[in-house]
Design a protein around this motif. Structure first.
Motif, PDB file in Angstrom:
ATOM      1  N   GLN A 197       0.995  -1.304  -0.128  1.00 34.75           N
ATOM      2  CA  GLN A 197      -0.111  -0.009  -0.069  1.00 34.75           C
ATOM      3  C   GLN A 197       0.933   1.143  -0.035  1.00 34.75           C
ATOM      4  O   GLN A 197       0.571   2.223  -0.751  1.00 34.75           O
ATOM      5  CB  GLN A 197      -0.987   0.074   1.193  1.00 34.75           C
ATOM      6  CG  GLN A 197      -1.785  -1.419   1.241  1.00 34.75           C
ATOM      7  CD  GLN A 197      -2.318  -1.946   0.336  1.00 34.75           C
ATOM      8  OE1 GLN A 197      -2.915  -1.040  -0.707  1.00 34.75           O
ATOM      9  NE2 GLN A 197      -2.123  -3.306   0.019  1.00 34.75           N
ATOM     10  N   LEU A 198       2.166   1.305   0.715  1.00 37.89           N
ATOM     11  CA  LEU A 198       2.848   2.411   0.796  1.00 37.89           C
ATOM     12  C   LEU A 198       3.829   2.506  -0.606  1.00 37.89           C
ATOM     13  O   LEU A 198       3.794   3.643  -0.811  1.00 37.89           O
ATOM     14  CB  LEU A 198       3.879   2.339   1.938  1.00 37.89           C
ATOM     15  CG  LEU A 198       3.461   2.333   3.273  1.00 37.89           C
ATOM     16  CD1 LEU A 198       4.645   2.086   4.409  1.00 37.89           C
ATOM     17  CD2 LEU A 198       2.638   3.600   3.431  1.00 37.89           C
ATOM     18  N   TRP A 255       2.254   6.989  -6.890  1.00 35.44           N
ATOM     19  CA  TRP A 255       1.362   8.083  -6.911  1.00 35.44           C
ATOM     20  C   TRP A 255       2.135   9.194  -6.848  1.00 35.44           C
ATOM     21  O   TRP A 255       2.232  10.133  -7.613  1.00 35.44           O
ATOM     22  CB  TRP A 255       0.192   7.981  -6.114  1.00 35.44           C
ATOM     23  CG  TRP A 255      -0.734   9.273  -6.608  1.00 35.44           C
ATOM     24  CD1 TRP A 255      -1.722   9.093  -7.460  1.00 35.44           C
ATOM     25  CD2 TRP A 255      -0.786  10.435  -5.667  1.00 35.44           C
ATOM     26  NE1 TRP A 255      -2.424  10.437  -7.390  1.00 35.44           N
ATOM     27  CE2 TRP A 255      -1.769  11.225  -6.287  1.00 35.44           C
ATOM     28  CE3 TRP A 255      -0.031  11.018  -4.754  1.00 35.44           C
ATOM     29  CZ2 TRP A 255      -2.059  12.425  -5.759  1.00 35.44           C
ATOM     30  CZ3 TRP A 255      -0.329  12.423  -4.451  1.00 35.44           C
ATOM     31  CH2 TRP A 255      -1.232  13.260  -4.965  1.00 35.44           C
ATOM     32  N   ALA A 256       2.848   9.352  -5.827  1.00 36.99           N
ATOM     33  CA  ALA A 256       3.794  10.803  -5.545  1.00 36.99           C
ATOM     34  C   ALA A 256       4.565  10.843  -6.661  1.00 36.99           C
ATOM     35  O   ALA A 256       4.817  12.023  -7.133  1.00 36.99           O
ATOM     36  CB  ALA A 256       4.259  10.412  -4.025  1.00 36.99           C
ATOM     37  N   GLN A 271       4.717  14.116  -8.670  1.00 39.99           N
ATOM     38  CA  GLN A 271       5.731  14.961  -8.084  1.00 39.99           C
ATOM     39  C   GLN A 271       5.623  16.556  -8.946  1.00 39.99           C
ATOM     40  O   GLN A 271       5.539  17.429  -8.430  1.00 39.99           O
ATOM     41  CB  GLN A 271       6.769  14.374  -7.821  1.00 39.99           C
ATOM     42  CG  GLN A 271       7.751  15.418  -7.170  1.00 39.99           C
ATOM     43  CD  GLN A 271       9.231  14.484  -7.020  1.00 39.99           C
ATOM     44  OE1 GLN A 271       9.383  13.666  -7.519  1.00 39.99           O
ATOM     45  NE2 GLN A 271      10.139  15.267  -6.647  1.00 39.99           N
ATOM     46  N   ALA A 272       5.907  16.480 -10.193  1.00 45.89           N
ATOM     47  CA  ALA A 272       6.226  17.563 -10.916  1.00 45.89           C
ATOM     48  C   ALA A 272       4.981  18.417 -11.062  1.00 45.89           C
ATOM     49  O   ALA A 272       4.870  19.678 -10.790  1.00 45.89           O
ATOM     50  CB  ALA A 272       6.680  17.334 -12.272  1.00 45.89           C
ATOM     51  N   THR A 273       3.947  17.667 -11.021  1.00 46.34           N
ATOM     52  CA  THR A 273       2.416  18.644 -11.295  1.00 46.34           C
ATOM     53  C   THR A 273       2.142  19.363  -9.790  1.00 46.34           C
ATOM     54  O   THR A 273       1.657  20.407  -9.715  1.00 46.34           O
ATOM     55  CB  THR A 273       1.112  17.607 -11.324  1.00 46.34           C
ATOM     56  OG1 THR A 273       1.515  17.024 -12.772  1.00 46.34           O
ATOM     57  CG2 THR A 273      -0.015  18.423 -11.316  1.00 46.34           C
ATOM     58  N   ILE A 274       2.211  18.729  -8.741  1.00 46.78           N
ATOM     59  CA  ILE A 274       2.181  19.090  -7.339  1.00 46.78           C
ATOM     60  C   ILE A 274       3.308  20.207  -7.253  1.00 46.78           C
ATOM     61  O   ILE A 274       2.906  21.186  -6.506  1.00 46.78           O
ATOM     62  CB  ILE A 274       2.432  17.989  -6.216  1.00 46.78           C
ATOM     63  CG1 ILE A 274       1.289  17.024  -6.396  1.00 46.78           C
ATOM     64  CG2 ILE A 274       2.591  18.745  -4.877  1.00 46.78           C
ATOM     65  CD1 ILE A 274       1.386  15.851  -5.606  1.00 46.78           C
TER      66      ILE A 274
END
Length: 134
Positions: A101-102, A108-109, A113-116
């Motif tokens: 799950q991690l 996902w991160a 990452q770039a979008t965030i």
């Protein structure tokens, strides 16, 4: 459990469920927990070896993290009657079930990452909203 704000006869139960879920998410979402679970997924480890491996963690924070993980049933602590004393930490079956799950969350991160980071830059470049705007 729902995320709606509507009151219902079950709202007290929902509030308790949300609080319990929040406590669990606080534990498994903690950065030190994520690092420790990742490291211990490779096998049992002694405290000092863990501390050397988990970059930046203090002795106290690692102790608190391991105690919390043990309390939640994710880690076992085994003390050996040797001189000097030896203590090993190891993931339980429940702890091992958390690793995939991690990994999904980490994937996902990485993908986002770039979008965030771009969203953060845009946000930070805007005029800071005053507290009165909230």
């Amino acid at each position: 459990m729902s995320f709606s704000q509507n009151e219902s006869p079950d709202s007290h139960h929902d509030a308790e469920s949300c609080k319990a879920l929040g406590n669990i998410l606080d534990r498994i979402g903690d950065k030190w927990t994520v690092m420790v679970v990742g490291i211990l997924s490779e096998g049992p480890m002694r405290f000092n070896a863990l501390q050397r491996t988990v970059a930046g963690v203090s002795h106290r924070m690692l102790t608190l993290t391991l105690r919390g993980l043990e309390r939640d049933g994710l880690v076992t602590r085994t003390a050996f009657a040797t001189v000097p004393p030896r203590v090993d930490y190891e993931l339980t079956a429940l702890g091992h079930s958390l690793k995939p799950q991690l990994e999904l969350l980490a994937a996902w991160a990485r993908v986002n990452q770039a979008t965030i980071e771009q969203a953060r830059i845009r946000f930070d470049q805007r005029k800071s909203p005053s507290l009165e705007d909230n």
